[in-house]
Design an enzyme around this catalytic site. Structure first.
Site, PDB file in Angstrom:
ATOM      1  N   ASP A  46     -24.588 -13.937 -18.616  1.00 41.02           N
ATOM      2  CA  ASP A  46     -24.049 -14.157 -17.873  1.00 41.02           C
ATOM      3  C   ASP A  46     -23.279 -14.638 -16.561  1.00 41.02           C
ATOM      4  O   ASP A  46     -23.449 -15.878 -17.428  1.00 41.02           O
ATOM      5  CB  ASP A  46     -25.809 -14.809 -16.917  1.00 41.02           C
ATOM      6  CG  ASP A  46     -26.564 -14.293 -15.667  1.00 41.02           C
ATOM      7  OD1 ASP A  46     -27.242 -13.820 -15.007  1.00 41.02           O
ATOM      8  OD2 ASP A  46     -25.972 -15.337 -15.208  1.00 41.02           O
ATOM      9  N   TYR A  51     -18.347 -19.366 -10.266  1.00 40.62           N
ATOM     10  CA  TYR A  51     -18.327 -20.134 -12.082  1.00 40.62           C
ATOM     11  C   TYR A  51     -16.908 -20.238 -12.237  1.00 40.62           C
ATOM     12  O   TYR A  51     -16.037 -21.102 -13.247  1.00 40.62           O
ATOM     13  CB  TYR A  51     -19.151 -19.173 -13.122  1.00 40.62           C
ATOM     14  CG  TYR A  51     -20.583 -18.857 -13.899  1.00 40.62           C
ATOM     15  CD1 TYR A  51     -20.849 -20.158 -11.923  1.00 40.62           C
ATOM     16  CD2 TYR A  51     -20.694 -18.949 -13.828  1.00 40.62           C
ATOM     17  CE1 TYR A  51     -22.808 -19.831 -11.804  1.00 40.62           C
ATOM     18  CE2 TYR A  51     -22.718 -18.824 -13.301  1.00 40.62           C
ATOM     19  CZ  TYR A  51     -23.468 -18.919 -12.442  1.00 40.62           C
ATOM     20  OH  TYR A  51     -24.927 -18.865 -12.336  1.00 40.62           O
ATOM     21  N   LYS A  76     -22.202 -12.377 -10.348  1.00 38.15           N
ATOM     22  CA  LYS A  76     -22.645 -12.498  -8.403  1.00 38.15           C
ATOM     23  C   LYS A  76     -22.014 -12.830  -7.674  1.00 38.15           C
ATOM     24  O   LYS A  76     -20.741 -13.072  -8.100  1.00 38.15           O
ATOM     25  CB  LYS A  76     -23.740 -13.629  -8.875  1.00 38.15           C
ATOM     26  CG  LYS A  76     -24.070 -13.653 -10.310  1.00 38.15           C
ATOM     27  CD  LYS A  76     -25.688 -15.552 -10.800  1.00 38.15           C
ATOM     28  CE  LYS A  76     -26.100 -15.195 -11.281  1.00 38.15           C
ATOM     29  NZ  LYS A  76     -24.674 -15.747 -12.324  1.00 38.15           N
ATOM     30  N   HIS A 106     -25.552 -13.664  -4.654  1.00 38.45           N
ATOM     31  CA  HIS A 106     -25.707 -15.554  -5.340  1.00 38.45           C
ATOM     32  C   HIS A 106     -26.727 -16.414  -5.011  1.00 38.45           C
ATOM     33  O   HIS A 106     -27.195 -16.423  -5.232  1.00 38.45           O
ATOM     34  CB  HIS A 106     -24.485 -16.136  -5.610  1.00 38.45           C
ATOM     35  CG  HIS A 106     -24.721 -16.810  -7.116  1.00 38.45           C
ATOM     36  ND1 HIS A 106     -23.286 -17.248  -7.752  1.00 38.45           N
ATOM     37  CD2 HIS A 106     -25.566 -17.578  -7.376  1.00 38.45           C
ATOM     38  CE1 HIS A 106     -23.645 -18.550  -8.197  1.00 38.45           C
ATOM     39  NE2 HIS A 106     -24.525 -18.160  -8.833  1.00 38.45           N
TER      40      HIS A 106
END
Length: 269
Positions: A46, A51, A76, A106
């Protein structure tokens, strides 16, 4: 690893355990963590556009030698941007894959429903096998469902024995949405809880395993994050024991959210 799966409303299957890479720096740390997880039998990774480590996840997938169709990959949509389709295409380039298995909004910045048509287009174009949301409360879910033609397959939220959002879990169940837990260990904060430690000692397990098992017994997939091989391996050993009804009730009672149907106590957007 004897993996278990949650069946999604669209017929796809989500592994009950995955590796989350939130706060894992792009580069070697992320590559090594993902490769380690895949070596140990994880088949669910994930990540997210926010990120900044999708390229490292992609490198680890290629380096692992595990066939692409055996690994469930989630990313996401960064809700501060405008077009879920364009952002998905960029994610696929970074990941080095033709399709992700799950694509989530997200967080509901700007309102919960505006991005959903773009998510549906991403699915229609084959960029994602399943689509869903993250950090959406019960009211947010109602708005998305009313506005779209596809029900979100997943709602990924902050969920643990201490954040036992029963109202939101119930709302997801009513709509056949799989609730997925991020931070199921409270980013480590819950590992020192005295009640958790007591149950772990009695079960001959670690606190982390008890907390993760609690989620599984509520039908909730988990994506604990770690960059340490021993922790990644420990977190995977949750399919060969069962918590008693008494222990589950004791863990349920740790909830500090009062059974809320909200995804978060406060927002960052």
């Amino acid at each position: 690893m004897a993996m278990e799966f949650a069946k999604l409303v669209d017929g796809n299957q989500l592994p009950m355990l995955g590796l989350g890479v939130w706060q894992v720096p792009d580069g070697r740390a992320c590559v090594d963590a993902v490769r380690t997880a895949l070596e140990l039998g994880y088949r669910h990774i994930d990540t997210a556009q926010a990120y900044g480590n999708e390229a490292s996840v992609g490198k680890a997938l290629r380096d692992s030698g595990v066939p692409r169709d055996e690994v469930f990959v989630t990313t996401k949509f960064y809700a501060g941007r405008k077009d879920p389709v364009a952002e998905a295409e960029q994610s696929l380039r970074k990941l080095g894959v033709d399709q992700v298995d799950l694509y989530l909004i997200h967080w509901p910045q700007g309102g919960p429903a505006w991005a959903w048509p773009g998510m549906e287009r991403a699915r229609e174009r084959g960029l994602a096998r399943s689509i869903g949301v993250s950090n959406f409360g019960a009211d947010d879910l109602e708005q998305v469902i009313a506005a779209g033609s596809v029900t979100p397959a997943v709602n990924q939220i902050n969920f643990s024995a201490v954040e036992y959002r029963r109202g939101l879990l119930d709302a997801c169940l009513r709509h056949d949405i799989v609730l997925e837990a991020y931070s199921p260990l409270g980013t480590g904060r819950h590992l020192g809880n005295a009640r958790v430690a007591e149950i772990a000692e009695r079960a001959g397990r670690t606190p982390a395993q008890v907390l993760l098992r609690w989620c599984l017994q509520h039908g909730v997939p988990v994506i604990p994050k770690s960059t340490h091989r021993e922790r990644i391996e420990e977190n995977a050993q949750i399919f060969d024991f069962t918590l008693s009804g008494e222990d589950m009730a004791a863990l349920d009672a740790l909830d500090k959210t009062h059974g809320t149907d909200r995804a978060l106590e406060s927002t960052w957007w």
